[in-house]
Motif scaffolding. Structure first.
Motif, PDB file in Angstrom:
ATOM      1  N   UNK A   1      -3.222  28.309  -1.484  1.00  0.00           N
ATOM      2  CA  UNK A   1      -3.980  28.135  -0.260  1.00  0.00           C
ATOM      3  C   UNK A   1      -5.384  27.611  -0.536  1.00  0.00           C
ATOM      4  N   UNK A   2      -5.995  28.129  -1.628  1.00  0.00           N
ATOM      5  CA  UNK A   2      -7.336  27.667  -1.983  1.00  0.00           C
ATOM      6  C   UNK A   2      -7.315  26.214  -2.458  1.00  0.00           C
ATOM      7  N   UNK A   3      -6.242  25.850  -3.164  1.00  0.00           N
ATOM      8  CA  UNK A   3      -6.107  24.451  -3.584  1.00  0.00           C
ATOM      9  C   UNK A   3      -5.910  23.553  -2.367  1.00  0.00           C
ATOM     10  N   UNK A   4      -5.157  24.062  -1.402  1.00  0.00           N
ATOM     11  CA  UNK A   4      -4.965  23.307  -0.158  1.00  0.00           C
ATOM     12  C   UNK A   4      -6.304  23.093   0.540  1.00  0.00           C
ATOM     13  N   UNK A   5      -7.121  24.134   0.598  1.00  0.00           N
ATOM     14  CA  UNK A   5      -8.435  24.011   1.229  1.00  0.00           C
ATOM     15  C   UNK A   5      -9.304  23.002   0.480  1.00  0.00           C
ATOM     16  N   UNK A   6      -9.237  23.017  -0.828  1.00  0.00           N
ATOM     17  CA  UNK A   6     -10.010  22.056  -1.617  1.00  0.00           C
ATOM     18  C   UNK A   6      -9.590  20.629  -1.294  1.00  0.00           C
ATOM     19  N   UNK A   7      -8.275  20.406  -1.142  1.00  0.00           N
ATOM     20  CA  UNK A   7      -7.795  19.078  -0.774  1.00  0.00           C
ATOM     21  C   UNK A   7      -8.293  18.655   0.590  1.00  0.00           C
ATOM     22  N   UNK A   8      -8.259  19.595   1.551  1.00  0.00           N
ATOM     23  CA  UNK A   8      -8.765  19.304   2.895  1.00  0.00           C
ATOM     24  C   UNK A   8     -10.263  19.012   2.856  1.00  0.00           C
ATOM     25  N   UNK A   9     -10.982  19.753   2.018  1.00  0.00           N
ATOM     26  CA  UNK A   9     -12.424  19.555   1.884  1.00  0.00           C
ATOM     27  C   UNK A   9     -12.743  18.159   1.354  1.00  0.00           C
ATOM     28  N   UNK A  10     -11.951  17.696   0.400  1.00  0.00           N
ATOM     29  CA  UNK A  10     -12.153  16.340  -0.146  1.00  0.00           C
ATOM     30  C   UNK A  10     -11.892  15.294   0.937  1.00  0.00           C
ATOM     31  N   UNK A  11     -10.820  15.490   1.696  1.00  0.00           N
ATOM     32  CA  UNK A  11     -10.515  14.558   2.794  1.00  0.00           C
ATOM     33  C   UNK A  11     -11.648  14.548   3.817  1.00  0.00           C
ATOM     34  N   UNK A  12     -12.173  15.738   4.106  1.00  0.00           N
ATOM     35  CA  UNK A  12     -13.283  15.834   5.064  1.00  0.00           C
ATOM     36  C   UNK A  12     -14.514  15.096   4.546  1.00  0.00           C
ATOM     37  N   UNK A  13     -14.805  15.251   3.260  1.00  0.00           N
ATOM     38  CA  UNK A  13     -15.972  14.585   2.677  1.00  0.00           C
ATOM     39  C   UNK A  13     -15.832  13.069   2.746  1.00  0.00           C
ATOM     40  N   UNK A  14     -14.639  12.564   2.438  1.00  0.00           N
ATOM     41  CA  UNK A  14     -14.391  11.120   2.524  1.00  0.00           C
ATOM     42  C   UNK A  14     -14.533  10.641   3.962  1.00  0.00           C
ATOM     43  N   UNK A  15     -13.946  11.403   4.882  1.00  0.00           N
ATOM     44  CA  UNK A  15     -14.066  11.069   6.312  1.00  0.00           C
ATOM     45  C   UNK A  15     -15.526  11.032   6.750  1.00  0.00           C
ATOM     46  N   UNK A  16     -16.308  12.039   6.320  1.00  0.00           N
ATOM     47  CA  UNK A  16     -17.715  12.121   6.720  1.00  0.00           C
ATOM     48  C   UNK A  16     -18.488  10.896   6.251  1.00  0.00           C
ATOM     49  N   UNK A  17     -18.226  10.461   5.031  1.00  0.00           N
ATOM     50  CA  UNK A  17     -18.913   9.280   4.492  1.00  0.00           C
ATOM     51  C   UNK A  17     -18.515   8.030   5.273  1.00  0.00           C
ATOM     52  N   UNK A  18     -17.218   7.875   5.536  1.00  0.00           N
ATOM     53  CA  UNK A  18     -16.731   6.673   6.212  1.00  0.00           C
ATOM     54  C   UNK A  18     -17.211   6.604   7.658  1.00  0.00           C
ATOM     55  N   UNK A  19     -17.088   7.707   8.399  1.00  0.00           N
ATOM     56  CA  UNK A  19     -17.475   7.678   9.811  1.00  0.00           C
ATOM     57  C   UNK A  19     -18.984   7.534   9.944  1.00  0.00           C
ATOM     58  N   UNK A  20     -19.739   8.141   9.045  1.00  0.00           N
ATOM     59  CA  UNK A  20     -21.204   8.005   9.093  1.00  0.00           C
ATOM     60  C   UNK A  20     -21.615   6.566   8.809  1.00  0.00           C
ATOM     61  N   UNK A  21     -20.989   5.966   7.812  1.00  0.00           N
ATOM     62  CA  UNK A  21     -21.302   4.575   7.467  1.00  0.00           C
ATOM     63  C   UNK A  21     -20.999   3.649   8.629  1.00  0.00           C
ATOM     64  N   UNK A  22     -19.854   3.879   9.253  1.00  0.00           N
ATOM     65  CA  UNK A  22     -19.479   3.034  10.388  1.00  0.00           C
ATOM     66  C   UNK A  22     -20.469   3.179  11.533  1.00  0.00           C
ATOM     67  N   UNK A  23     -20.801   4.401  11.892  1.00  0.00           N
ATOM     68  CA  UNK A  23     -21.670   4.643  13.046  1.00  0.00           C
ATOM     69  C   UNK A  23     -23.098   4.159  12.799  1.00  0.00           C
ATOM     70  N   UNK A  24     -23.534   4.203  11.548  1.00  0.00           N
ATOM     71  CA  UNK A  24     -24.887   3.744  11.229  1.00  0.00           C
ATOM     72  C   UNK A  24     -24.955   2.218  11.161  1.00  0.00           C
ATOM     73  N   UNK A  25     -23.922   1.603  10.590  1.00  0.00           N
ATOM     74  CA  UNK A  25     -23.958   0.157  10.353  1.00  0.00           C
ATOM     75  C   UNK A  25     -23.490  -0.681  11.539  1.00  0.00           C
ATOM     76  N   UNK A  26     -22.600  -0.101  12.375  1.00  0.00           N
ATOM     77  CA  UNK A  26     -22.037  -0.898  13.457  1.00  0.00           C
ATOM     78  C   UNK A  26     -23.098  -1.216  14.507  1.00  0.00           C
ATOM     79  N   UNK A  27     -23.092  -2.417  14.971  1.00  0.00           N
ATOM     80  CA  UNK A  27     -23.971  -2.845  16.062  1.00  0.00           C
ATOM     81  C   UNK A  27     -23.091  -3.345  17.202  1.00  0.00           C
ATOM     82  N   UNK A  28     -23.363  -2.871  18.402  1.00  0.00           N
ATOM     83  CA  UNK A  28     -22.582  -3.273  19.559  1.00  0.00           C
ATOM     84  C   UNK A  28     -23.416  -4.213  20.420  1.00  0.00           C
ATOM     85  N   UNK A  29     -23.219  -5.514  20.265  1.00  0.00           N
ATOM     86  CA  UNK A  29     -24.044  -6.459  21.030  1.00  0.00           C
ATOM     87  C   UNK A  29     -23.759  -6.360  22.523  1.00  0.00           C
TER      88      UNK A  29
END
Length: 418
Positions: A1-29
């Motif tokens: 279960x703890x290994x499962x949580x670690x895997x979910x945590x890694x996925x969350x960290x990757x998601x956080x980086x990707x969604x933050x990058x998108x929201x900061x860099x995207x411009x909606x003309x």
């Protein structure tokens, strides 16, 4: 279960980086058809306001899209690392009666959630203050946070105790009985909120501008709203934003204006805002939203009941949980949170449709398009709103239409009826 949580945590960290990058860099003309019109923010916001609006919106969007799944991680954390089980066993050991056991368990769980979520809440507060939207002192802000904690904890204690009781009495149909009880509970909260919950946060008093009150009440009479007074709420010591609303049911129905709205808008602009809010009442939006919520909660609780049963059957032994355990409550809260997020684009779409209808109602009632447009412009500039957000932000966050669309649609409707 703890290994499962670690895997979910890694996925969350990757998601956080990707969604933050998108929201900061995207411009909606701004679409070409809006450029140079009264809906173009360049026409009613200064260059500084435009820059600040863009920066503030990006911060808010990043916090929302990172914080929301972080709440799911909290539920997983307390389940997979045994905290929920520890809290439940300790609560059952320390106190005798089931209601007090539930209360102690929920308070412990709420404390963990509050502590882990605090950095996000403080960051949001700090950013709002940095950009001049919030002027609330830290002491006042913390007071509101503790009020919210205890109001939320008390309500959650009631809900969790009822669910736990029903699961023990009817393991297969608890979700249905929970849905039945949620209907009067929701109505009761709507009745209490204007006179019990809202005053915990702010001071309400009869509006001081009696001439404006007469005008508002005359409008309320046209809209068949059973109100005999208008309330003013002191918000100027907390925010620079503007707002007004009509809420409550029965004898507790209240027409409320923020003092910031009264200070910064003309009487015609205030009357347009009130006409819009009254439109929600007269068009039965509150009733329709209530019925929609009841219907969606039936579907949602049905899904929760099925998923909860499957989760306990497949993973209960690994988490040392049984179907009727108090410690299993975070599973239900997690599923509810996931379903609520998944349903938010649809509920936001319905809400935006209601806002368009209330806008049309208000312009029919006031026939003052200039005040309507200037009101929307002031709301945007004072609140540093993003009038043209990215699609993902609009779908998941915007209960109101983006202001560029709202102004354009209202002008078009006004020309059609005139």
């Amino acid at each position: 279960m703890k290994k499962f949580f670690l895997g979910v945590l890694i996925i969350y960290a990757v998601y956080a980086v990707l969604i933050s990058s998108y929201l900061v860099l995207v411009e909606t003309p701004l679409p070409a058809q809006y450029i140079g019109t009264e809906a173009d923010p360049q026409m009613f916001m200064s260059e500084e306001q435009l820059v600040l609006s863009s920066e503030l919106s990006k911060w808010r969007n990043v916090i929302y899209f990172i914080h929301t799944p972080f709440e799911w991680m909290i539920y997983l954390f307390v389940l997979l690392f045994g905290l929920s089980q520890l809290f439940a066993r300790w609560s059952e050991k320390v106190v005798k009666y089931h209601l007090f056991q539930t209360g102690l368990y929920v308070i412990l769980l709420s404390c963990v959630s509050f502590i882990l979520s605090y950095p996000f809440k403080y960051l949001s507060y700090s950013i709002s203050k940095q950009y001049g939207i919030s002027i609330q002192t830290f002491h006042s802000w913390m007071k509101d946070q503790f009020i919210s904690f205890w109001v939320g904890a008390i309500l959650l204690i009631i809900v969790v105790h009822v669910i736990w009781f029903l699961i023990n009495k009817s393991p297969k149909r608890w979700w249905f009985y929970t849905w039945l009880l949620s209907i009067p509970f929701t109505l009761f909260l709507m009745f209490l909120q204007p006179v019990v919950i809202d005053p915990l946060y702010n001071d309400f008093y009869p509006i001081q501008d009696k001439e404006l009150e007469i005008a508002v009440l005359q409008m309320a009479e046209q809209a068949d709203i059973p109100a005999d007074r208008v309330y003013e709420v002191k918000m100027s010591d907390k925010t620079n934003a503007l707002n007004a609303y009509v809420n409550g049911i029965g004898k507790n129905l209240r027409i409320v204006l923020w003092d910031t709205t009264l200070e910064r808008l003309t009487q015609d602009e205030v009357l347009f805002i009130m006409a819009h809010e009254m439109g929600h009442y007269d068009l039965h939006h509150l009733r329709q939203l209530l019925l929609g919520t009841i219907a969606l909660s039936f579907i949602g609780l049905f899904i929760v009941g099925k998923l909860y049963h499957v989760t306990i059957r497949k993973y209960g032994n690994k988490m040392n949980l049984k179907h009727h355990d108090l410690a299993a409550i975070p599973i239900i809260l997690l599923i509810l949170s996931l379903l609520s997020f998944a349903a938010s684009p649809m509920s936001n779409m319905v809400s935006r449709a209601y806002e368009y209808q209330a806008d049309r109602y208000a312009i029919e009632l006031t026939n003052d398009i200039e005040s309507a447009v200037s009101t929307f412009q002031r709301l945007s500039s004072e609140g540093l709103s993003d009038v043209n957000p990215p699609a993902i932000v609009k779908f998941f966050r915007y209960t109101h239409p983006p202001m560029v669309e709202r102004i354009t649609q209202l002008r078009k409707y006004y020309e059609e009826i005139n």
